[in-house]
Design a protein around this motif. Structure first.
Motif, short mmCIF file in Angstrom:
data_model
loop_
_atom_site.label_atom_id
_atom_site.label_comp_id
_atom_site.label_asym_id
_atom_site.label_seq_id
_atom_site.Cartn_x
_atom_site.Cartn_y
_atom_site.Cartn_z
N VAL A 1 0.78 -1.09 0.09
CA VAL A 1 -0.03 0.04 0.05
C VAL A 1 0.98 1.37 -0.06
N ARG B 1 -5.84 13.65 -11.02
CA ARG B 1 -6.11 12.72 -11.60
C ARG B 1 -5.20 11.96 -12.64
N ASP C 1 -16.71 13.67 -16.04
CA ASP C 1 -17.46 13.59 -14.75
C ASP C 1 -17.25 12.27 -14.26
N ARG D 1 -19.87 16.32 -4.68
CA ARG D 1 -18.88 15.87 -5.84
C ARG D 1 -18.42 16.86 -6.73
N ASP E 1 -14.62 18.58 -7.21
CA ASP E 1 -14.12 18.43 -8.70
C ASP E 1 -14.07 16.94 -9.10
N GLU E 2 -15.06 16.23 -8.63
CA GLU E 2 -15.24 14.69 -9.00
C GLU E 2 -16.11 14.90 -10.40
N ILE E 3 -17.19 15.80 -10.13
CA ILE E 3 -17.83 16.26 -11.27
C ILE E 3 -17.85 17.53 -11.54
N VAL F 1 -5.77 19.94 -6.57
CA VAL F 1 -5.29 18.97 -5.69
C VAL F 1 -4.88 19.65 -4.34
N ARG G 1 -7.40 19.37 -1.77
CA ARG G 1 -7.43 18.06 -0.94
C ARG G 1 -6.19 17.83 0.12
N ARG G 2 -5.25 18.84 0.00
CA ARG G 2 -4.15 18.72 1.10
C ARG G 2 -4.87 19.22 2.16
N TYR H 1 -12.35 13.88 3.75
CA TYR H 1 -13.65 13.76 3.04
C TYR H 1 -14.18 12.21 3.38
N PRO I 1 -16.95 9.98 1.77
CA PRO I 1 -18.26 9.97 0.66
C PRO I 1 -19.39 9.20 1.23
N TYR J 1 -2.18 3.20 3.14
CA TYR J 1 -2.28 3.76 1.62
C TYR J 1 -2.87 5.14 1.55
N PHE J 2 -3.57 5.43 2.37
CA PHE J 2 -4.05 7.00 2.14
C PHE J 2 -2.93 7.95 2.84
N ASN K 1 0.03 7.46 2.84
CA ASN K 1 1.21 7.37 2.02
C ASN K 1 0.80 8.43 0.74
N LEU K 2 -0.30 8.37 0.34
CA LEU K 2 -0.69 9.30 -0.77
C LEU K 2 -0.96 10.62 -0.26
N ARG K 3 -1.06 11.06 0.98
CA ARG K 3 -1.03 12.22 1.26
C ARG K 3 0.22 12.81 2.04
N GLN L 1 -10.01 7.71 8.23
CA GLN L 1 -9.24 8.25 7.21
C GLN L 1 -9.70 9.70 6.50
#
Lengths: 548, 306
Positions: free
Chosen positions: A289, A400, A546, B50, B54-56, B75, B78-79, B83, B85, B102-103, B105-107, B145
């Protein structure tokens, strides 16, 4: 179709059975047409080993060859395979999905559920058998070949009973344990092992009788296509089927039902074991991960392992087989008509390079690698959108684009691993069989196959990036690969259209004969460039859209 | 922390063909508040979230989070946020700890002692695979998370689904602590009781439109009163129909009960005319009744529209 558990079982799965059997029927018609145009004497000279593996019988007409090639081998495996998947999903699959509790929340006994599921399985196997029988009866007529001396109905009866045996074995293991992986693993594993054993054991003197312990023996051991139904063998098949139903009934009644679960991989087990916990914690846990790339790459570990292992084993086997067959192979290549030669890659099977190309690199290796790449490419974006984890993933401060690039990298890494393992397998086979093909050339050819696969993986990625739909991306890229393969094989046969073959990525894969000449960098560049272009396109498409 | 509005939506619209999921929505959150975003299923709550994340992409209008443009700086946004969902879905093959690793590490920059503290407070089991957890226990991993990077803004879509009452109150306590530290919480929900417990301000959305935006106190005060009137003899209700703000009136011989959100003086005057009023009792309608009234209006709209 939802009147009872029985009708629902049928409506859930009839499409997969129909699609599988109709495709096989079409293949049979195609094969019959091809065989009609070939000088058949070459098949009489084929070595016994090949004939057994591919299900050819020693004498007989065109129809027997077509039935032998498609039905004894491919159809029987695919048909029984679908039956295994239905048998697995009947009981164990519903437990895994968590729907068994709801189903049994209704005033119906376990016995009722099992009886209906079993009846559904049997009806579906009958349905598939009828489609195959229909195709078997129609195909010779369509193509215009005689069926004299063949008993397609007898073959189908044994093939039906064979599918039933393996489907009900999956049902029995699933009913007894509730574990779908175990159920499909045991049934499919035994199916493949017994097919191989029954095909290969008779060639070894003294071991021929050993084949009788495998269920597959009772399918074609008596050669029903030529000799008609063998009552004793059929009785063994039906007896086994009845036994498995009994095992399923007893097992399902006596045990605790499972809750909805997720599968446990080998890594998970090693991680839970105190001895291996420390090392595995890093591999299965933190390393897995550590980022999008490693996590995505690890998700297809099962598929990567199975595909790589299969190619490695096949590479060794094919390498070993060459010397025994060389003399016959040389004549086959001379006798094959141009069209058939084109389909197997225009290679002279009499040389070691030609043999490896024809048996491995022209079809098997690209199919395996494309399957891996296209699976990863199509699932890269769409599957996270479908399950709903994309929103969570994108709650992190990553763009993305980084997700697309990470997923692409994971795909390329897995394809790369498969390329290395393929090379090792083929090189081992070449070394053991003393074929004398250079390791560099093997690596180069495997690499070209990997690049070719990456093109279709990247195409699947782009389709997924544009739509977020996994099936569309998977079928789209698989269809494109199929068309591209046919275009590259068939278009060169026509004088007017041969230039269009250059539009197919397959044209840049083996054309330079990398197994002899090493890598053709311009071709590698074209395939690599196509991949990069499609990944770049995915970036644009995914950024504009989207999310679902 | 940033001085810019935690969430600012201007004229935000999202249309799917003819379906108007969001219609010209304007909303500005204040730093340090817990904002309850209420609406029935399908009202546009999730679409709004959403869109700002910026998801939609909006059909019209724009939005910003903590002063960053939703589209251009997604981006960077989101720092600073956490969130959760709606209908939290996590990776079934990973354990809770794997998921958080995982999350994290991405952050980057996640304080694991805080994660441990959260896991303890929420009684979360991080060693099991997500796929083998009950929905409530899965939700706890989802909550952790969202909290774990101590975000300036928390956006949560139906966060307490599946949590038992004890865990819900622990969760609310965490929200209130965060707000006290000056962090902002955007809490989308269809359960009013939850919003009533923790929110400072409430927005109500229906059919993609923001139909009410008030502080909880304001909403209560201006809101409807339930009134019981006791008459000396059979009531004469002839004049009552003319008083603005009367709803749901029921007369039972010498008693009348009604909901009222108009001017009290008008009501008293009309009641007194021709009646001998013995007693009047009024009480504040609870938020549930207010909420339902908004939705009942909604139903009326729909009947009128059709």
């Amino acid at each position: 179709m939802l009147a009872s558990v029985f009708t629902k079982s049928i409506s859930d799965r009839w499409t997969s059975m129909t699609v599988a059997t109709v495709s096989i029927g079409l293949l049979l018609t195609g094969a019959a047409a091809v065989y009609k145009g070939i000088d058949l004497s070459i098949y009489q000279d084929m070595p016994e080993a090949l004939k057994n593996l591919y299900g050819f019988s020693s004498e007989g007409g065109v129809s027997q060859l077509a039935y032998g090639a498609i039905y004894s081998f491919m159809a029987a495996l695919a048909y029984a395979g679908v039956a295994v998947s239905i048998g697995t999903s009947s009981i164990a699959g519903e437990e895994r999905d968590g729907t068994m509790g709801i189903l049994l929340g209704n005033p119906r006994s376990r016995g009722y559920v099992l009886a209906h599921k079993t009846a559904g399985l049997i009806c579906l196997v009958v349905l598939g058998g009828l489609v195959l029988l229909g195709a078997g009866l129609l195909a010779p007529g369509i193509v215009g070949i005689s069926t004299a001396g063949t008993h397609i109905d007898a073959l189908m009866l044994h093939m039906f009973a064979n599918a039933l045996v393996f489907g009900l074995l999956a049902l029995a293991v699933g009913g007894w344990t509730g574990n779908p992986s175990l159920s499909s693993g045991i049934a499919a594993g035994l199916m493949v092992v017994s097919y191989l054993a029954v095909s290969l054991l008779p060639m070894v003197s003294g071991l021929a009788d050993l084949a009788k312990i495998f269920p597959w023996y009772y399918y074609n051991g008596s050669d029903p296509l030529r000799n008609g139904v063998d009552g004793a063998h059929l009785a063994v098949q039906l007896g086994l089927s009845a036994l498995f139903i009994g095992v399923a009934a007893v097992g399902f009644q006596r045990r605790d039902l499972r809750e909805r679960t997720v599968g446990t991989s080998l890594l998970d087990r090693l991680r839970d074991n105190p001895l291996t916990h420390r090392a595995m914690e890093k591999l299965a846990g933190t390393a897995r991960v550590s980022g999008v790339v490693t996590k995505t790459a690890s998700e297809q570990q099962g598929m990567l392992a199975v595909i790589s292992l299969a190619i490695v084993l096949l590479g060794i086997l094919i390498g070993l087989m060459f010397n025994g067959l060389q003399a016959d192979l040389a004549t086959i290549s001379e006798d094959l008509p141009e069209g058939v030669m084109a389909l197997v890659g225009n290679v002279d099977m009499g040389t070691p390079e030609g043999w490896l190309t024809g048996e491995l690199y022209s079809l098997v290796v690209p199919i395996a690698l494309i399957a891996l790449a296209a699976t990863m490419g199509s699932r890269a974006l769409g599957s996270e959108e479908k399950t709903g984890t994309m929103g969570l993933l994108l709650a992190r401060p990553i763009s993305r684009s980084r997700i697309v690039l990470g997923k692409s990298a994971a795909m390329l890494i897995n394809v790369g691993i498969a390329v290395v393992l393929t090379s090792i397998g083929v090189a081992l086979g070449s070394w053991l069989g003393d074929l004398g093909v250079g390791t560099t050339e093997i690596l180069a050819t495997s690499l070209m196959a990997g690049l070719l696969a990456s093109v279709f993986g990247a195409l699947a990625l782009a389709l997924g990036a544009a739509t977020g739909r996994v099936p569309l991306a998977a079928f789209g890229s698989a269809g494109a690969a199929f068309v591209a393969y046919l275009a590259n094989s068939m278009l060169p046969l026509s004088d007017n259209l041969s230039d269009f073959a250059k539009l197919s990525p397959f044209c840049y894969y083996l054309t330079g004969d990398p197994l002899v000449n090493g890598i053709d960098w311009s071709h590698a560049l074209i395939l690599g460039g196509l991949t990069a272009g499609l990944i770049a396109l995915s970036l644009v498409l995914f950024n504009r859209r989207d999310l679902r | 922390m940033s001085n810019a509005a935690p969430i600012k939506a201007e004229n935000l619209s999202k249309h799917y063909g003819d379906v108007k999921a969001l219609q010209r929505l304007d909303l500005t959150l204040e730093t340090g508040e817990i904002f309850g975003f209420l609406g029935p299923n399908g009202a546009g709550k999730t679409t709004m979230i959403r869109t700002i994340l910026d998801e939609i992409r909006p059909t019209e209008g724009r939005s910003s989070i903590l002063g960053f443009d939703s589209r251009a700086d997604s981006v960077e946004i989101r720092r600073h946020i956490g969130y959760l969902p709606s209908g939290t879905v996590l990776y079934p093959n990973l354990t809770g700890r794997d998921t958080l690793t995982y999350f994290a590490n991405l952050r980057g920059g996640v304080d694991w002692s805080y994660v441990g503290e959260l896991a303890e407070r929420l009684n979360a089991d991080l060693t099991k695979k997500i796929g083998n957890l009950s929905s409530g226990n899965r939700q706890k991993v989802g909550l952790i998370q969202a909290f774990m990077n101590r975000p300036e803004l928390l956006i949560m879509d139906e966060p307490s689904a599946g949590l038992d009452p004890l865990m819900q109150s622990e969760f609310h306590a965490i929200l209130q602590e965060l707000a006290a530290e000056g962090r902002t919480v955007f809490l989308s929900s269809h359960t009013l009781s939850e919003v009533q417990l923790v929110a400072d301000r409430v927005g109500i959305i229906r059919h993609g439109r923001l139909v009410a935006l008030e502080s909880l106190a304001e909403m209560r005060s201006k809101a409807m009163r339930k009134i019981d009137v006791q008459f000396d003899g059979p009531a004469r209700e002839s004049g009552l129909a003319g008083v603005a703000g009367i709803r749901d009136i029921k007369v039972d011989r010498d008693r009348a009960t009604l909901s009222f959100d108009g001017r009290m003086a008008d009501l008293l005057k009309t009641l007194a005319e021709g009646n001998n009023v013995l007693d009047i009792r009024t009480r504040e309608a609870d938020l549930d009744e207010i909420f339902l009234t908004y939705y009942r209006d909604d139903e009326t709209d729909r009947t009128e529209a059709s």
